[in-house]
Design a protein around this motif. Sequence first.
Motif, short mmCIF file in Angstrom:
data_model
loop_
_atom_site.label_atom_id
_atom_site.label_comp_id
_atom_site.label_asym_id
_atom_site.label_seq_id
_atom_site.Cartn_x
_atom_site.Cartn_y
_atom_site.Cartn_z
N UNK A 65 -26.28 2.02 -1.73
CA UNK A 65 -26.11 2.05 -0.61
C UNK A 65 -25.14 2.54 -1.32
N UNK A 66 -24.97 1.89 -2.67
CA UNK A 66 -23.82 2.65 -3.30
C UNK A 66 -24.18 3.72 -4.95
N UNK A 67 -25.42 3.89 -4.72
CA UNK A 67 -26.39 4.50 -5.69
C UNK A 67 -25.96 5.84 -6.00
N UNK A 68 -25.20 6.14 -6.42
CA UNK A 68 -24.95 8.06 -6.78
C UNK A 68 -25.59 8.84 -5.11
N UNK A 69 -26.98 9.15 -6.20
CA UNK A 69 -28.42 9.80 -5.37
C UNK A 69 -28.13 9.21 -3.83
N UNK A 70 -27.34 8.18 -3.78
CA UNK A 70 -28.20 7.97 -2.22
C UNK A 70 -26.80 8.32 -0.98
#
Length: 198
Positions: A65-70
């Motif tokens: 959930x903390x990935x930029x694309x997500x």
Amino acid sequence: EIGLNMYSLYKDCPGWVGARYQRFHTSLNLLFRFYQFTPPNKVGSTGHKGPEDDCINETAETMWLNQQEVRKALHISDAIQSWKFCSEEVTQGYCFYYTTMSDFYKKLLSSGLRVLVYNGDTDLVCNYLSGQWFVESLNQKPTSSYKPWLYNNQIAGFYQQYGNMTFLTVKGAGHMVPHSTPGAALKMFISFLTNSPY
């Protein structure tokens, strides 16, 4: 020391002690907010400081959930802080507008939508008895008896139909049913989505 895993009764929980006790204390306050009960403010500490202190390993969810694309796909602004499993900021600022969700469920049911209410049977926080009592409080007529459902030829829990609503328990599952029992959870969701027998 507490050591009790409120989210999955039969699993170990070295957490809820020491510095992490605040989260446990907050959970108890929310759970008993309508009763004359105040949890104690202090407990001993094991000195154990690890990710498993929280009783639920949230590493995968946090990383994903903390990935930029997500975040971009979910339309989360860069100005919003990183996602946390149980954010104290959110919990402390949360306002309860409703004391019950009964009216919302009744509206959904009266519009003909199908509803699934499920609980893991080892979860103490959102336990199956309170789920069952909530379903019964909606005063919907039972249209089936309370009966077992199967996964891999084993009893996976029990369910009862109330017209277009199903109340279902998942055997051996805690608060995070798909995490505790992924195979049974997938069968439950597929059965619900395809309106096929459990």
